[in-house]
Design a protein around this motif. Structure first.
Motif, mmCIF file in Angstrom:
data_model
loop_
_atom_site.group_PDB
_atom_site.id
_atom_site.type_symbol
_atom_site.label_atom_id
_atom_site.label_comp_id
_atom_site.label_asym_id
_atom_site.label_seq_id
_atom_site.Cartn_x
_atom_site.Cartn_y
_atom_site.Cartn_z
ATOM 1 N N LYS A 17 -16.305 -0.013 -4.515
ATOM 2 C CA LYS A 17 -15.871 -1.215 -4.353
ATOM 3 C C LYS A 17 -16.153 -1.826 -3.053
ATOM 4 C CE LYS A 17 -11.207 -0.043 -6.289
ATOM 5 N NZ LYS A 17 -10.030 0.343 -5.725
ATOM 6 N N ILE A 53 -17.319 -3.429 0.510
ATOM 7 C CA ILE A 53 -18.468 -3.184 1.387
ATOM 8 C C ILE A 53 -19.034 -1.851 1.039
ATOM 9 C CG2 ILE A 53 -18.763 -2.507 3.829
ATOM 10 C CD1 ILE A 53 -16.342 -4.303 4.627
ATOM 11 N N ASN A 102 -10.794 6.910 -7.569
ATOM 12 C CA ASN A 102 -10.743 6.654 -9.178
ATOM 13 C C ASN A 102 -12.202 6.371 -9.375
ATOM 14 O OD1 ASN A 102 -7.783 6.076 -9.370
ATOM 15 N ND2 ASN A 102 -7.997 4.674 -7.713
ATOM 16 N N ASP A 161 -9.733 12.270 -2.721
ATOM 17 C CA ASP A 161 -9.099 11.354 -1.910
ATOM 18 C C ASP A 161 -9.139 12.104 -0.595
ATOM 19 O OD1 ASP A 161 -6.942 10.393 -0.255
ATOM 20 O OD2 ASP A 161 -5.250 10.618 -1.639
ATOM 21 N N LEU A 162 -9.772 11.281 0.460
ATOM 22 C CA LEU A 162 -10.152 11.749 1.687
ATOM 23 C C LEU A 162 -9.228 12.210 2.558
ATOM 24 C CD1 LEU A 162 -13.704 9.882 1.956
ATOM 25 C CD2 LEU A 162 -13.186 12.131 0.986
ATOM 26 N N THR A 163 -7.875 11.734 2.414
ATOM 27 C CA THR A 163 -6.901 11.966 3.158
ATOM 28 C C THR A 163 -6.187 13.523 2.983
ATOM 29 O OG1 THR A 163 -5.208 10.866 1.672
ATOM 30 C CG2 THR A 163 -6.085 9.585 3.332
ATOM 31 N N ASN A 186 -17.157 5.065 4.879
ATOM 32 C CA ASN A 186 -16.607 3.701 4.769
ATOM 33 C C ASN A 186 -15.246 3.392 4.405
ATOM 34 O OD1 ASN A 186 -16.991 0.766 3.774
ATOM 35 N ND2 ASN A 186 -16.284 1.916 1.954
ATOM 36 N N LEU A 206 -5.976 7.569 7.148
ATOM 37 C CA LEU A 206 -7.173 7.006 6.359
ATOM 38 C C LEU A 206 -8.272 6.498 7.198
ATOM 39 C CD1 LEU A 206 -7.687 5.799 3.490
ATOM 40 C CD2 LEU A 206 -6.520 3.668 4.142
ATOM 41 N N ASN A 207 -7.981 5.817 8.548
ATOM 42 C CA ASN A 207 -8.964 5.166 9.051
ATOM 43 C C ASN A 207 -9.614 6.088 10.200
ATOM 44 O OD1 ASN A 207 -9.145 2.399 8.409
ATOM 45 N ND2 ASN A 207 -6.871 2.827 8.781
ATOM 46 N N SER A 240 -16.011 0.717 11.174
ATOM 47 C CA SER A 240 -14.831 0.421 12.028
ATOM 48 C C SER A 240 -14.419 -1.055 11.655
ATOM 49 C CB SER A 240 -15.100 0.348 13.261
ATOM 50 O OG SER A 240 -14.049 0.240 13.925
ATOM 51 N N LYS A 296 -8.770 2.044 14.223
ATOM 52 C CA LYS A 296 -10.005 1.644 14.482
ATOM 53 C C LYS A 296 -10.544 1.877 15.825
ATOM 54 C CE LYS A 296 -11.093 0.501 10.041
ATOM 55 N NZ LYS A 296 -11.884 1.307 9.173
ATOM 56 N N PRO A 308 -17.134 -4.663 10.928
ATOM 57 C CA PRO A 308 -17.252 -5.931 10.382
ATOM 58 C C PRO A 308 -16.083 -6.897 10.937
ATOM 59 C CG PRO A 308 -17.252 -4.265 8.686
ATOM 60 C CD PRO A 308 -17.130 -3.485 10.056
ATOM 61 N N THR A 315 -13.728 -9.097 0.694
ATOM 62 C CA THR A 315 -13.759 -8.278 -0.525
ATOM 63 C C THR A 315 -12.189 -8.370 -1.082
ATOM 64 O OG1 THR A 315 -12.680 -6.878 1.110
ATOM 65 C CG2 THR A 315 -14.989 -6.456 0.797
ATOM 66 N N PRO A 316 -11.896 -7.807 -2.163
ATOM 67 C CA PRO A 316 -10.696 -7.857 -2.984
ATOM 68 C C PRO A 316 -9.371 -7.600 -1.853
ATOM 69 C CG PRO A 316 -12.197 -6.865 -4.352
ATOM 70 C CD PRO A 316 -12.997 -6.859 -3.000
ATOM 71 N N PRO A 317 -9.531 -6.716 -0.987
ATOM 72 C CA PRO A 317 -8.142 -6.350 -0.443
ATOM 73 C C PRO A 317 -8.017 -7.434 0.725
ATOM 74 C CG PRO A 317 -9.743 -4.691 0.187
ATOM 75 C CD PRO A 317 -10.151 -5.388 -0.903
ATOM 76 N N MET A 318 -9.230 -8.098 1.164
ATOM 77 C CA MET A 318 -9.083 -9.034 2.327
ATOM 78 C C MET A 318 -8.446 -10.485 1.578
ATOM 79 S SD MET A 318 -9.189 -10.670 5.016
ATOM 80 C CE MET A 318 -10.018 -9.793 6.362
HETATM 81 N N1 LIG Z 1 -12.769 -6.336 3.970
HETATM 82 C C1 LIG Z 1 -12.790 -6.546 5.339
HETATM 83 O O1 LIG Z 1 -12.468 -7.715 5.725
HETATM 84 C C2 LIG Z 1 -13.096 -5.741 6.366
HETATM 85 C C3 LIG Z 1 -12.941 -5.925 7.890
HETATM 86 C C4 LIG Z 1 -13.301 -5.163 8.814
HETATM 87 C C5 LIG Z 1 -13.516 -3.737 8.380
HETATM 88 N N2 LIG Z 1 -13.453 -3.297 7.035
HETATM 89 C C6 LIG Z 1 -13.559 -1.886 6.923
HETATM 90 O O2 LIG Z 1 -14.399 -1.649 5.824
HETATM 91 C C7 LIG Z 1 -14.055 -0.681 5.077
HETATM 92 C C8 LIG Z 1 -14.129 -0.925 3.591
HETATM 93 O O3 LIG Z 1 -13.327 -2.048 3.362
HETATM 94 P P1 LIG Z 1 -13.296 -2.669 1.972
HETATM 95 O O4 LIG Z 1 -12.563 -4.303 2.147
HETATM 96 O O5 LIG Z 1 -14.785 -2.897 1.419
HETATM 97 O O6 LIG Z 1 -12.393 -2.038 0.988
HETATM 98 P P2 LIG Z 1 -12.039 -1.934 -0.704
HETATM 99 O O7 LIG Z 1 -12.977 -2.982 -1.159
HETATM 100 O O8 LIG Z 1 -10.595 -1.690 -0.669
HETATM 101 O O9 LIG Z 1 -12.798 -0.397 -1.034
HETATM 102 C C9 LIG Z 1 -12.232 0.757 -0.506
HETATM 103 C C10 LIG Z 1 -12.858 1.885 -1.063
HETATM 104 O O10 LIG Z 1 -12.474 3.137 -0.806
HETATM 105 C C11 LIG Z 1 -11.898 3.862 -1.761
HETATM 106 N N3 LIG Z 1 -10.446 4.423 -1.180
HETATM 107 C C12 LIG Z 1 -9.602 4.120 -0.522
HETATM 108 N N4 LIG Z 1 -8.684 4.789 -0.350
HETATM 109 C C13 LIG Z 1 -9.360 6.092 -0.458
HETATM 110 C C14 LIG Z 1 -8.976 7.442 -0.278
HETATM 111 N N5 LIG Z 1 -7.649 7.860 0.491
HETATM 112 N N6 LIG Z 1 -9.933 8.466 -0.537
HETATM 113 C C15 LIG Z 1 -11.115 8.102 -1.344
HETATM 114 N N7 LIG Z 1 -11.448 6.927 -1.356
HETATM 115 C C16 LIG Z 1 -10.343 5.956 -1.110
HETATM 116 C C17 LIG Z 1 -11.551 3.028 -2.858
HETATM 117 O O11 LIG Z 1 -11.532 3.327 -4.223
HETATM 118 P P3 LIG Z 1 -10.121 4.001 -4.911
HETATM 119 O O12 LIG Z 1 -9.120 3.019 -4.523
HETATM 120 O O13 LIG Z 1 -10.526 4.345 -6.218
HETATM 121 O O14 LIG Z 1 -9.942 5.262 -3.994
HETATM 122 C C18 LIG Z 1 -12.768 1.838 -2.654
HETATM 123 O O15 LIG Z 1 -13.784 2.473 -3.118
HETATM 124 C C19 LIG Z 1 -12.922 -0.110 5.483
HETATM 125 O O16 LIG Z 1 -12.990 0.864 6.479
HETATM 126 C C20 LIG Z 1 -12.304 -1.323 6.274
HETATM 127 O O17 LIG Z 1 -11.201 -0.984 7.165
HETATM 128 C C21 LIG Z 1 -13.129 -4.237 6.166
#
Ligand SMILES: NC(=O)c1ccc[n+]([C@@H]2O[C@H](COP(=O)([O-])OP(=O)(O)OC[C@H]3O[C@@H](n4cnc5c(N)ncnc54)[C@H](OP(=O)(O)O)[C@@H]3O)[C@@H](O)[C@H]2O)c1
Length: 261
Positions: free
Chosen positions: A20, A22, A43, A58-60, A85, A110-111, A138, A157, A183, A188-191
């Motif tokens: 999903k 990034i 998943n 699950d990487l934790t 990531n 997680l981080n 990060s 981070k 970044p 992304t969906p969580p943002m």
């Molecule tokens: N989006 C932003 O604005 C933003 C800004 C700065 C930094 N970041 C960083 O960029 C990275 C990616 O963020 P994102 O927004 O792209 O996230 P995202 O869309 O939620 O994707 C997260 C991915 O990680 C997997 N995941 C989550 N928890 C996990 C676990 N415990 N073990 C294994 N896989 C796991 C998810 O799949 P499952 O749920 O199936 O496990 C998914 O594939 C993160 O480190 C985030 O902190 C994001």
């Protein structure tokens, strides 16, 4: 004369959280450049939603990581590129008094710890082959913590940034490069959910919520969030032969958000 070589032909890459956001954009970009890409997440993204070799983990959880590395070593005999990531903001906002030990521990697992654990298990083979690149994803939050929104996430981070620098120094003379990509707000969906939840909790519209959040970080000079593909392009360059002399450094990709030099 040196050529600008960004081909990843013949390289094996693992992208954590590569299903999903990034991570997915990075996985697709590295594959486009010729790498054999393995993605991991908790998943399966569903049939037809990933073109890459998927391994559930699950990487934790240490046991899941041991299984993941075992499968990688058996099927691929190690990897050349590791993109750490996985990460995210799970603790509530509201400042120090809302954060329990459990919130702090989960955020660090997680981080930070997920990355240190995976590096520890995959690095020995990289050191053996005397080559490899590790990227830690990060966030600008590591340098720009917002007490009311992301205190524990920002701290985790910042710890990741420091660990990444230390590891880079340890492995620099052994053929393994280690870099950090930070970044800013990325679409992304969580943002998007984070902004929606913030707007709902504050009783304001989505647009007002977006503007208020931008104001809290001092605004994004470019006036928009990043696309995941823009972060992926930077990561592609950093893991490629064109970036052979880069290690131990951190790259913000934030449309000018960080207000410091
Ligand atoms: N989006 C932003 O604005 C933003 C800004 C700065 C930094 N970041 C960083 O960029 C990275 C990616 O963020 P994102 O927004 O792209 O996230 P995202 O869309 O939620 O994707 C997260 C991915 O990680 C997997 N995941 C989550 N928890 C996990 C676990 N415990 N073990 C294994 N896989 C796991 C998810 O799949 P499952 O749920 O199936 O496990 C998914 O594939 C993160 O480190 C985030 O902190 C994001």
């Amino acid at each position: 004369m040196q050529t600008f070589n960004t081909s990843l032909q013949g390289k094996r890459a693992l992208v954590t959280g590569g299903t999903k956001g990034i991570g997915k954009a990075i996985a697709d970009e590295l594959a486009q450049a010729g790498a054999q890409v393995i993605v991991t997440a908790r998943n399966h993204p569903g049939e037809g939603n990933t073109a890459h070799h998927f391994i559930a983990a699950d990487l934790t959880q240490a046991a899941d990581v041991a299984q993941l590395v075992n499968e990688i070593n058996t099927k691929f005999d190690g990897i050349d590129i590791l993109i750490n990531n996985v990460g995210g903001l799970t603790a509530p906002g509201g400042g120090f008094s809302t954060l329990t030990d459990e919130h702090w521990e989960n955020e660090l697992q997680l981080n930070l710890i997920a990355a240190t654990r995976l590096d520890r298990t995959l690095l020995p083979k990289m050191l053996e082959q005397k080559s490899g690149v590790i990227i830690h994803i990060s966030s600008v939050a590591g340098k720009l913590p917002l007490w009311n929104l992301n205190m524990a996430y920002a701290v985790s981070k910042a710890a990741l940034n420091s660990y990444s620098k230390a590891l880079a120094t340890e492995t620099a003379s052994k053929g393994v490069r280690v870099l950090t990509v930070a970044p800013g707000a990325t679409k992304t969906p969580p943002m998007e959910k984070f902004i929606q939840d913030f707007a709902t909790a504050s009783g304001i519209s989505l647009e007002e919520g977006y503007q208020q959040l931008l104001n809290q970080v001092g605004g994004i000079p470019m006036g928009r969030m990043a696309a995941p593909e823009e972060v992926a392009s930077l990561v592609h360059f950093l893991v490629s032969p064109a970036a052979a002399y880069l290690t131990g450094t951190s790259y913000a990709i934030d449309g000018g958000t960080l207000p410091v030099v």
